[in-house]
Design an enzyme around this catalytic site. Structure first.
Site, PDB file in Angstrom:
ATOM      1  N   GLY A 273     -20.601  57.060  23.940  1.00  0.00           N
ATOM      2  CA  GLY A 273     -21.407  57.591  22.855  1.00  0.00           C
ATOM      3  C   GLY A 273     -21.213  59.144  22.380  1.00  0.00           C
ATOM      4  O   GLY A 273     -21.912  59.677  21.465  1.00  0.00           O
ATOM      5  N   GLY A 317     -15.233  56.473  24.767  1.00  0.00           N
ATOM      6  CA  GLY A 317     -14.131  55.996  23.847  1.00  0.00           C
ATOM      7  C   GLY A 317     -13.712  56.989  23.097  1.00  0.00           C
ATOM      8  O   GLY A 317     -12.711  57.653  23.127  1.00  0.00           O
ATOM      9  N   ARG A 318     -14.251  57.440  22.004  1.00  0.00           N
ATOM     10  CA  ARG A 318     -14.296  58.325  20.999  1.00  0.00           C
ATOM     11  C   ARG A 318     -13.883  59.552  21.516  1.00  0.00           C
ATOM     12  O   ARG A 318     -12.997  60.290  20.904  1.00  0.00           O
ATOM     13  CB  ARG A 318     -15.488  58.343  19.923  1.00  0.00           C
ATOM     14  CG  ARG A 318     -15.503  59.245  18.896  1.00  0.00           C
ATOM     15  CD  ARG A 318     -16.623  59.608  18.082  1.00  0.00           C
ATOM     16  NE  ARG A 318     -17.399  58.419  17.957  1.00  0.00           N
ATOM     17  CZ  ARG A 318     -17.549  57.616  17.179  1.00  0.00           C
ATOM     18  NH1 ARG A 318     -16.800  57.678  15.786  1.00  0.00           N
ATOM     19  NH2 ARG A 318     -18.493  56.720  17.219  1.00  0.00           N
ATOM     20  N   CYS A 390      -8.096  48.833  -4.122  1.00  0.00           N
ATOM     21  CA  CYS A 390      -8.617  48.520  -5.137  1.00  0.00           C
ATOM     22  C   CYS A 390     -10.224  48.664  -5.102  1.00  0.00           C
ATOM     23  O   CYS A 390     -10.689  47.905  -5.517  1.00  0.00           O
ATOM     24  CB  CYS A 390      -8.343  47.306  -5.741  1.00  0.00           C
ATOM     25  SG  CYS A 390      -6.475  47.494  -6.134  1.00  0.00           S
TER      26      CYS A 390
HETATM   27  N1  LLP Z   1     -19.891  51.318  25.786  1.00  0.00           N
HETATM   28  C1  LLP Z   1     -20.535  50.579  24.802  1.00  0.00           C
HETATM   29  C2  LLP Z   1     -21.199  49.251  25.445  1.00  0.00           C
HETATM   30  C3  LLP Z   1     -20.112  50.471  23.515  1.00  0.00           C
HETATM   31  O1  LLP Z   1     -20.777  49.689  22.775  1.00  0.00           O
HETATM   32  C4  LLP Z   1     -19.508  51.638  22.851  1.00  0.00           C
HETATM   33  C5  LLP Z   1     -19.261  51.431  21.348  1.00  0.00           C
HETATM   34  C6  LLP Z   1     -18.844  52.615  23.760  1.00  0.00           C
HETATM   35  C7  LLP Z   1     -19.229  52.320  25.134  1.00  0.00           C
HETATM   36  C8  LLP Z   1     -18.002  53.608  23.448  1.00  0.00           C
HETATM   37  O2  LLP Z   1     -18.659  54.511  22.461  1.00  0.00           O
HETATM   38  P1  LLP Z   1     -18.027  55.742  22.319  1.00  0.00           P
HETATM   39  O3  LLP Z   1     -18.038  56.816  23.307  1.00  0.00           O
HETATM   40  O4  LLP Z   1     -16.626  55.509  21.664  1.00  0.00           O
HETATM   41  O5  LLP Z   1     -18.928  56.117  21.069  1.00  0.00           O
HETATM   42  N2  LLP Z   1     -16.987  51.675  14.897  1.00  0.00           N
HETATM   43  C9  LLP Z   1     -18.087  52.890  15.296  1.00  0.00           C
HETATM   44  C10 LLP Z   1     -18.439  52.823  16.614  1.00  0.00           C
HETATM   45  C11 LLP Z   1     -18.897  51.797  17.290  1.00  0.00           C
HETATM   46  C12 LLP Z   1     -19.326  51.807  18.660  1.00  0.00           C
HETATM   47  C13 LLP Z   1     -19.297  50.554  19.251  1.00  0.00           C
HETATM   48  N3  LLP Z   1     -19.539  50.796  20.688  1.00  0.00           N
HETATM   49  C14 LLP Z   1     -17.527  54.135  14.625  1.00  0.00           C
HETATM   50  O6  LLP Z   1     -16.597  53.870  14.212  1.00  0.00           O
HETATM   51  O7  LLP Z   1     -18.043  55.158  14.725  1.00  0.00           O
END
Ligand code: LLP
Length: 462
Positions: A273, A317-318, A390
């Site tokens: 996150g 991730g992000r 569209c």
């Molecule tokens: N761990 C778990 C259990 C998760 O559900 C997620 C993301 C992560 C790690 C990684 O989160 P990050 O570090 O990437 O923020 N589609 C949305 C984000 C959905 C995230 C879902 N879970 C967006 O485009 O902002």
């Protein structure tokens, strides 16, 4: 040359955070991958290559993935969170090449579907370094995961405890699991990407006692090994206070499980996150700062509860792949649209849109962009970059200053599209999903090819 916005333009209504740049040709380095720069002609280079040259080969739209940037962000998390396991969250973006980079840089991998697991296994990732998530894993998915030997499955419901226990017993193995808990934290992010408040689908609640009960049930199952608790509070978060509250509540449960069930949990996962900069509004912390703060929070809380600090893990991730990618589009049309009150808005249409980046439509997400194929001496105009789909919500960049002479054939590049861009791309309007092109040291390599009309028609059985 930082001209003024011409009278009658839309400057009066630009969002408060958006400042007209001194030089509309210049990159804002904090938004771009580390190797991104412009040459004397104003052409954007990434990975030692002109993006104009790359797209002359692969066409637009295309995602360019700066391999050195990805690897250095992965390493930065690994080094800053020394002693932790760092799981790269593959949902942000996963391909076999990326899965290999993750492993080469010493990270583990978080997957959340059979598809992601298949990519990881195809890449040769050690299954013992894979964590498997999901709030509704099917019996088939669990069987494949246990059979593959994934290092941990993160349990999200009571019925799943039974399912994993059965599968593991049938396969004659003891499966390590963690229990995903909801800590009741209101993360300050978009509602759809906040995950630890009570009223949503993930995890088992600490406050109702469900999380404790789940731990008890896992401990009672001979084919399961309870490794620890897992808490993920949401996404695109900038402030560690959410992790602080979550850690306090999760560790209190950890202590209760030790006291009442006689089991000291060896591990704790605090999820992902970590926020990134999409525009100049965002000011993310470095991994080293996050690591210091989060470790201090956990250490202090453990000391207060008389617990040994468990082995910690996180799941960014992000923050690893987001800034490592940009998307390159070609401009097709430019329109001046009259607004109430006599102002106009410049609409710049590009050859992609919500099919390659759904985030503006889904989360009202802001992005920025730059003219990537030339230098311009024209005065900036406030523009809205839109796609070719569209619907009118098909926005790529809501508000950005672009040179006033931007026109058909120009390349535009949007930074920070690596996370949840290609991974959430769709075939809306039967668009062909763009390729992901890795760039490094003056070489490019297509790691995910562009879809073709044949790919589209392959699933249409007539
Ligand atoms: N761990 C778990 C259990 C998760 O559900 C997620 C993301 C992560 C790690 C990684 O989160 P990050 O570090 O990437 O923020 N589609 C949305 C984000 C959905 C995230 C879902 N879970 C967006 O485009 O902002």
């Amino acid at each position: 040359m930082s001209g003024r916005v011409p009278p009658g333009d839309f400057a009066g209504s630009s969002p408060v955070w958006l400042r007209q740049p001194e030089d509309v040709n210049a990159l804002v380095p904090a938004l771009w991958s580390r190797t991104a720069c412009k040459d004397a002609d104003g052409v954007l280079h990434v990975g030692g290559l002109s993006v104009a040259d790359v797209v002359a080969n692969v066409n637009t739209p295309a995602y360019l993935l700066d391999e050195d940037d990805f690897r250095s962000r992965a390493r930065a998390f690994r080094d800053a969170f020394d002693g932790y396991d760092v799981y790269y969250a593959g949902k942000a973006f996963l391909s076999t090449a990326v899965a290999r980079w993750v492993e080469e840089e010493g990270l583990c991998l978080d997957v959340c579907s059979d598809g992601e697991l298949s990519v990881a296994l195809r890449a040769g990732v050690d299954p013992g370094r894979i964590g498997y998530h999901g709030n509704n894993k099917t019996a088939m998915e669990l069987r494949r995961a246990v059979h593959a030997g994934v290092g941990r499955i993160i349990v999200d419901s009571f019925v799943e405890i039974e399912r994993i226990a059965d599968v593991a017993a049938q396969l004659g193995v003891v499966q390590p699991v963690m229990v995903r808990v909801t800590a009741g934290v209101e993360a300050h992010t978009h509602e759809f990407i906040a995950t630890a408040h009570e009223d949503q689908k993930f995890g088992l609640s600490i406050s109702t006692g469900d999380a404790f009960e789940a731990a008890r049930q896992v401990l009672a199952a001979p084919s399961l090994e309870l490794r620890g608790l897992h808490s993920h509070i949401g996404s695109q978060i900038f402030d560690t206070s959410g992790w602080e509250v979550a850690a306090r509540r999760v560790l209190a449960l950890h202590a209760r499980i030790a006291a009442e069930l006689g089991h000291t949990l060896p591990e704790l996962d605090l999820g992902g996150g970590f926020g990134i900069a999409y525009t100049t509004q965002d000011d993310p912390a470095e991994p080293a700062v996050l690591a210091e703060q989060i470790t201090a929070i956990v250490t202090a809380e453990c000391a207060a509860l008389g617990l040994d600090v468990p082995h910690l893990s996180i799941e960014p991730g992000r923050a690893i792949v987001g800034p490592a990618m940009c998307t390159v589009y070609t401009v097709g049309t430019v329109k001046q649209v009259a607004l109430d009150g006599g102002a106009t808005r410049t609409y710049v249409s590009v050859d992609g849109g919500m099919s390659d980046n759904i985030r503006p439509a889904l989360y009202d997400a802001d992005y920025s962009c730059t003219l990537a194929s030339r230098h311009s001496a024209a005065a900036p105009v406030l523009a809205r970059v839109v796609g070719k789909h569209c619907e009118s919500g098909d926005i790529v960049v809501k508000d950005e200053f672009l040179p006033g002479d931007v026109g058909p054939g120009d390349l535009l590049a949007v930074p920070a599209t690596g996370a949840y861009g290609r991974s959430m791309a769709s075939n809306y309007n039967h668009a062909l999903r763009p390729p992901v092109v890795a760039v490094r040291d003056g070489q490019f390599r297509v790691i995910v090819r562009r879809e073709t009309i044949d790919d589209l028609l392959a699933t249409d059985l007539g």
